[in-house]
Design a protein around this motif. Structure first.
Motif, PDB file in Angstrom:
ATOM      1  N   TYR A  62       3.600   5.780  -5.617  1.00  8.97           N
ATOM      2  CA  TYR A  62       3.567   5.577  -7.107  1.00  8.97           C
ATOM      3  C   TYR A  62       2.514   6.792  -7.586  1.00  8.97           C
ATOM      4  O   TYR A  62       2.669   7.454  -8.609  1.00  8.97           O
ATOM      5  CB  TYR A  62       3.316   4.187  -7.581  1.00  8.97           C
ATOM      6  N   ASN A  63       1.221   6.699  -6.960  1.00 10.52           N
ATOM      7  CA  ASN A  63       0.396   7.670  -7.277  1.00 10.52           C
ATOM      8  C   ASN A  63       0.512   8.950  -7.072  1.00 10.52           C
ATOM      9  O   ASN A  63       0.014  10.008  -7.519  1.00 10.52           O
ATOM     10  CB  ASN A  63      -0.963   7.156  -6.549  1.00 10.52           C
ATOM     11  N   LYS A 112       2.151   1.850  -3.564  1.00 12.54           N
ATOM     12  CA  LYS A 112       0.969   2.149  -4.390  1.00 12.54           C
ATOM     13  C   LYS A 112       0.893   3.750  -4.091  1.00 12.54           C
ATOM     14  O   LYS A 112       0.791   4.693  -5.211  1.00 12.54           O
ATOM     15  CB  LYS A 112      -0.265   1.603  -4.099  1.00 12.54           C
ATOM     16  N   GLU A 158       1.019  -1.125  -0.134  1.00 12.61           N
ATOM     17  CA  GLU A 158       0.024  -0.010   0.020  1.00 12.61           C
ATOM     18  C   GLU A 158       0.651   1.381   0.169  1.00 12.61           C
ATOM     19  O   GLU A 158       0.750   2.049  -0.735  1.00 12.61           O
ATOM     20  CB  GLU A 158      -0.935  -0.107   1.096  1.00 12.61           C
TER      21      GLU A 158
END
Length: 181
Positions: A65-66, A62, A59
């Protein structure tokens, strides 16, 4: 009395406008001024361009990355890194990065192979722009600007393993990968 207040406000606004516009060269202006010159290569890549769909991410990875919007890269490839032109361009970038608004996260390398420095703009807990500047002896130099919103350094560092597994061999990032070999 009201007229003098109005005049003071106008003068204050003009001073602010002139001083904020003249902050010296930035990486953005250097990038724009040189992206089409001989010896330079540039590319802008949205984060979505790097295929990470087949990579298992935590998580935190992610989220990191976002938080990245895009990557701007400018390279100056020069086999003759002893030339005066190369040294001048390298010095221009170093001078820009000496500005205190670019805070340093880390540096490394050696005088034999090359050196790198990682700097950022924004707050330590919420980075707006991460800058990786590296020079490789007998190859040239590279400036990578990672642009995003509220990027956090510790989370961005966790993306290293994700990027190693990502599929980007068919993209323009292959040239960047080759720069570090």
């Amino acid at each position: 009395m009201i007229q003098s207040i109005k005049k003071s406000m106008v003068v204050l606004l003009l001073i602010t406008a002139f001083t904020s516009c003249n902050q010296g060269p930035t990486l953005q202006t250097y990038y724009v001024d040189n992206e089409e010159k001989a010896g330079f290569a540039s590319f802008d890549v949205p984060a979505s361009f790097i295929n990470v769909e087949s990579v298992d991410m935590t998580e935190e990875q992610k989220e990191a990355y976002n938080s990245v919007d895009k990557l701007n890269v400018l390279t100056y490839m020069k086999e003759d890194t002893d030339s005066e032109v190369y040294k001048l361009e390298l010095e221009k970038v170093k001078t820009i990065l000496e500005n205190p608004k670019y805070e340093e996260l880390m540096r490394g390398g050696n005088s034999k192979d090359g050196k790198f420095v990682v700097k950022f703009l924004g707050d330590v807990e919420s980075i707006d722009e991460l800058i990786v500047f590296g020079s490789a002896n007998n190859k040239g130099f590279m400036i990578a600007r990672v642009l995003g919103d509220d990027m956090q350094p510790d989370e961005l560092m966790k993306l290293g393993s994700v990027l190693e597994k990502a599929n980007y061999d068919s993209t323009d990032l292959v040239g960047l990968k080759e720069f570090f070999k």
